[in-house]
Design a protein around this motif. Structure first.
Motif, mmCIF file in Angstrom:
data_model
loop_
_atom_site.group_PDB
_atom_site.id
_atom_site.type_symbol
_atom_site.label_atom_id
_atom_site.label_comp_id
_atom_site.label_asym_id
_atom_site.label_seq_id
_atom_site.Cartn_x
_atom_site.Cartn_y
_atom_site.Cartn_z
ATOM 1 N N TRP A 1 0.797 -1.331 -0.044
ATOM 2 C CA TRP A 1 -0.057 -0.200 0.086
ATOM 3 C C TRP A 1 0.847 1.462 -0.078
ATOM 4 O O TRP A 1 0.643 2.033 -0.805
ATOM 5 N N ASP A 2 1.790 1.250 0.982
ATOM 6 C CA ASP A 2 2.778 2.533 1.013
ATOM 7 C C ASP A 2 3.397 2.639 -0.501
ATOM 8 O O ASP A 2 3.573 4.007 -0.753
ATOM 9 N N ALA A 3 3.973 1.582 -0.903
ATOM 10 C CA ALA A 3 4.698 1.753 -2.378
ATOM 11 C C ALA A 3 3.593 2.259 -3.618
ATOM 12 O O ALA A 3 3.866 3.279 -3.931
ATOM 13 N N ALA A 4 2.278 1.910 -3.497
ATOM 14 C CA ALA A 4 1.382 2.622 -4.440
ATOM 15 C C ALA A 4 1.082 3.807 -4.163
ATOM 16 O O ALA A 4 0.582 4.580 -4.863
ATOM 17 N N ALA A 5 0.749 4.062 -2.704
ATOM 18 C CA ALA A 5 0.302 5.481 -2.138
ATOM 19 C C ALA A 5 1.475 6.496 -2.518
ATOM 20 O O ALA A 5 1.112 7.499 -2.914
ATOM 21 N N ASN A 6 2.488 6.313 -2.471
ATOM 22 C CA ASN A 6 3.789 7.115 -2.896
ATOM 23 C C ASN A 6 3.584 7.361 -4.455
ATOM 24 O O ASN A 6 3.727 8.529 -4.763
ATOM 25 N N LEU A 7 3.083 6.483 -4.943
ATOM 26 C CA LEU A 7 2.856 6.908 -6.706
ATOM 27 C C LEU A 7 1.857 7.770 -6.833
ATOM 28 O O LEU A 7 1.656 8.849 -7.503
ATOM 29 N N ILE A 8 0.860 7.500 -6.094
ATOM 30 C CA ILE A 8 -0.593 8.634 -6.096
ATOM 31 C C ILE A 8 -0.038 9.936 -5.346
ATOM 32 O O ILE A 8 -0.564 10.814 -6.178
ATOM 33 N N GLU A 9 0.606 9.815 -4.531
ATOM 34 C CA GLU A 9 0.997 11.157 -3.971
ATOM 35 C C GLU A 9 1.901 12.117 -4.859
ATOM 36 O O GLU A 9 1.817 13.075 -4.941
ATOM 37 N N ASN A 10 2.930 11.320 -5.358
ATOM 38 C CA ASN A 10 3.910 12.266 -6.305
ATOM 39 C C ASN A 10 3.845 12.069 -7.692
ATOM 40 O O ASN A 10 4.464 12.713 -8.333
ATOM 41 N N GLY A 11 3.051 10.998 -8.365
ATOM 42 C CA GLY A 11 2.890 10.891 -9.591
ATOM 43 C C GLY A 11 3.942 10.085 -10.499
ATOM 44 O O GLY A 11 5.150 9.988 -9.929
ATOM 45 N N CYS A 12 3.670 9.450 -11.410
ATOM 46 C CA CYS A 12 4.530 8.491 -12.022
ATOM 47 C C CYS A 12 5.529 9.457 -12.696
ATOM 48 O O CYS A 12 6.721 8.892 -13.075
ATOM 49 N N ALA B 1 -2.832 0.547 -10.424
ATOM 50 C CA ALA B 1 -2.963 1.165 -8.903
ATOM 51 C C ALA B 1 -4.152 0.754 -8.370
ATOM 52 O O ALA B 1 -4.271 0.694 -7.132
ATOM 53 N N VAL B 2 -5.428 1.113 -8.944
ATOM 54 C CA VAL B 2 -6.772 0.815 -8.373
ATOM 55 C C VAL B 2 -6.514 -0.496 -7.846
ATOM 56 O O VAL B 2 -6.893 -0.705 -6.472
ATOM 57 N N ALA C 1 -9.044 8.989 -0.826
ATOM 58 C CA ALA C 1 -9.799 9.620 -1.385
ATOM 59 C C ALA C 1 -9.687 9.334 -3.102
ATOM 60 O O ALA C 1 -10.838 9.288 -3.486
ATOM 61 N N TRP C 2 -8.630 9.263 -3.318
ATOM 62 C CA TRP C 2 -8.493 8.851 -5.025
ATOM 63 C C TRP C 2 -8.856 7.644 -5.286
ATOM 64 O O TRP C 2 -9.584 7.431 -6.146
ATOM 65 N N LEU C 3 -8.656 6.366 -4.404
ATOM 66 C CA LEU C 3 -9.210 5.183 -4.640
ATOM 67 C C LEU C 3 -10.516 5.238 -4.548
ATOM 68 O O LEU C 3 -11.113 4.532 -5.426
#
Length: 577
Positions: A125-136, A192-193, A549-551
């Motif tokens: 979760w943390d690894a995927a959330a980092n992508l949502i937070e900062n973008g690819c 991601a989802v 919220a994004w999810l």
């Protein structure tokens, strides 16, 4: 001797350790070195391979069983250097052996969530959330290595659903970083989802079903002898750079099976004369669709994909069926269209994730520039061409169908997953008055005006094609909502700020989608949160809030699309969006 670049596989934990050992400055340098991988040269050594980088720097990889064991760089900073980390990051991740392969989970079994499960889900979760937070756009080798290590941990404890989607997410990140034409923003979004959803299920429940925990990998089980009747051959082109043909068949009880030849390549592999790789068959995929097979010692997956092991032997069917006249195939057309669609929308054809085949009788009503309107059992349907297959005859044949209103035919198509109410037309058989029409595969067989005209009933009243306005009107807001979620994936939290985001919420409300508007309002509110701890770091609670919220918004868009799809086919009741 120098050869084209072909790096060996590597354990994801080795890559993660190499990246973690670098200071932040060298991690960025590693990303720059990876960007030049097309200029690397590879040569063989006694112990493995040698990678030649720019500036006379080389990295030697010791390889055993096609997997990297050690890596040594010739620069002065080795082993904590960007060159070594870049080469290791460029190696494809090794396949991990799953204990579930020898001890599969029964379909109705439940697994108790353990502390190891929760810890693995947390790291993923943390690894995927980092992508949502900062973008690819900000994700480099370090972020991908962190994700791959989390995937490895999840797979090791048996969280196969999260591991599979996380691996796809990491692969899309790699393609994005390399500016590969195979990169798919939709694939990144789905990865991601699915990854976040799988982790959320583990952290919020005490037990998991076999579907929630996932299966280790596709398993071929013995199914004994089979007599299969041919249906169609379908060209397949994937976004990941694979192409070929899949032939669909059916047994006497109506169970569908498929035989595929999909390998790396482009649309040039989508030819009907690809040979069938089965001992004793001696036919190509076109003849397989006409004659079927009789198999002994057959193996198949749960989704009906046939195996090609050495124990499987095949004999082509004796009868050539060019008009779908076998009893097993005719039964497919006897099932009401709405019943077929309802079943297809809840399932997919194997690992490709495509919605199932539909077999129905249709009558051409009218045509537009991009589609043909037909009626089937009083249901309006749009026929469209499959995307990504230039050079085949789909578009030409569809235009020919649109020129003959009233033409009657049997049709095999596939529901367009992203276009409600549309059916991708794959093959037809005109219902001619003077003779039994032959099957026309719309990818390869040209359809003539004469055979279509011969299927028109004289003095018949053609049906009027009409579709409700609501299904069409909701597509624009859903597309705009999806675009906003994709922008967040590219650019991170900052893409969910600003006046334009508030206008998105207002438009969703004006489009009679209050629930979806509320979810995006929460997303934009979470993006503006700027509370930080005493060290200036954003508070963990608020970072978590943005990811959740994004999810939630992404899940609501997906659910809205699914409801729109069902309503476009006359399934389900109207509801509040």
């Amino acid at each position: 001797m120098t050869t084209p670049l072909s790096l060996p596989c590597i354990d994801a934990r080795t890559v993660a350790a190499a990246i973690a050992a670098l200071p932040t400055r060298l991690q960025k340098r590693a990303d720059a070195v990876i960007a030049t991988r097309n200029d690397w040269l590879l040569s063989t050594t006694d112990t493995g391979v040698r990678v030649h980088l720019a500036g006379e720097v080389t990295v030697e990889l010791a390889v055993a069983a096609n997997q990297v064991e050690t890596a040594v760089c010739t620069c002065l900073l080795s082993p904590r250097c960007a060159h070594r980390a870049a080469v290791l990051s460029a190696c494809p991740p090794a396949e991990q052996q799953d204990s579930a392969e020898s001890d599969p989970i029964p379909p109705d079994a439940e697994t108790t969530v353990s502390a190891a499960h929760r810890a693995a889900a947390r790291s993923l979760w943390d690894a995927a959330a980092n992508l949502i937070e900062n973008g690819c756009a900000a994700a480099g080798a370090a972020e991908r290595a962190l994700l791959l290590r989390a995937v490895h941990t999840a797979r090791a404890v048996g969280l196969h659903r999260g591991a599979r989607s996380g691996a796809e997410l990491a692969e899309q990140l790699r393609r994005y970083g390399e500016r590969s034409a195979e990169f798919s923003l939709t694939g990144l979004h789905q990865g991601a989802v699915e990854t976040l959803l799988a982790c959320h299920l583990v952290q919020s429940q005490t037990t998991l079903s076999s579907a929630e925990i996932g299966r280790a990998r596709r398993r071929y089980e013995p199914v004994g002898g089979l007599r299969l009747f041919g249906l169609i051959s379908e060209p397949v082109v994937t976004a990941s750079g694979y192409a070929g043909v899949v032939t669909w068949m059916v047994d006497s009880s109506g169970v569908r099976y498929s035989m595929s030849d999909v390998q790396p390549g482009g649309v040039e592999r989508c030819v009907s004369d690809l040979p069938v790789a089965l001992v004793g068959s001696g036919i190509d995929h076109r003849r397989l669709a006409q004659r079927g097979l009789t198999l002994s010692g057959a193996t198949a997956t749960e989704s009906g994909r046939l195996g090609r092991g050495v124990t499987v032997s095949a004999v082509p069917g004796a009868h050539v069926d060019q008009a779908w006249t076998s009893v097993a195939v005719r039964r497919l057309f006897d099932v009401p269209v709405r019943e077929q669609v309802a079943a297809a929308l809840t399932d997919s054809d194997g690992d490709e994730g495509r919605l199932g085949l539909i077999c129905c009788d249709v009558e051409v009503s009218s045509a537009t520039v991009h589609s043909v309107q037909v009626m089937s059992e009083g249901l309006p349907i749009e026929l469209a061409v499959p995307p990504g297959v230039p050079g085949l005859l789909y578009a030409q044949n569809l235009r020919q169908l649109g020129r003959v209103p009233g033409a009657r035919m049997r049709l095999v198509g596939r529901i367009a997953a992203d276009r409600p109410g549309q059916l991708v037309a794959l093959a037809i058989r005109p219902r001619r008055r003077s003779a039994v029409g032959d099957i026309r595969n719309l990818a390869w067989d040209p359809v003539t005006h004469a055979e279509l005209s011969d299927s028109v009933e004289v003095d018949a009243v053609h049906p009027i094609w009409e579709r409700g306005v609501e299904t069409t009107c909701i597509q624009a807001p859903l597309m705009r909502a999806s675009d906003r979620l994709h922008q967040v994936l590219r650019g991170g939290r900052r893409m969910a700020r600003g006046p334009v985001c508030l206008r998105d919420v207002d438009w969703l409300r004006e489009s009679a989608m209050p629930n979806l508007a509320q979810s995006f309002a929460e997303l934009f509110s979470a993006a503006k949160s700027s509370e930080r701890d005493e060290f200036g770091r954003r508070a963990l609670l608020h970072g978590e809030r943005f990811t959740i919220a994004w999810l939630r918004a992404a899940v609501m868009v997906t659910a809205s699309r699914a409801r729109s799809q069902r309503e476009s086919w006359g399934l389900g009741e109207p509801h509040e969006w």
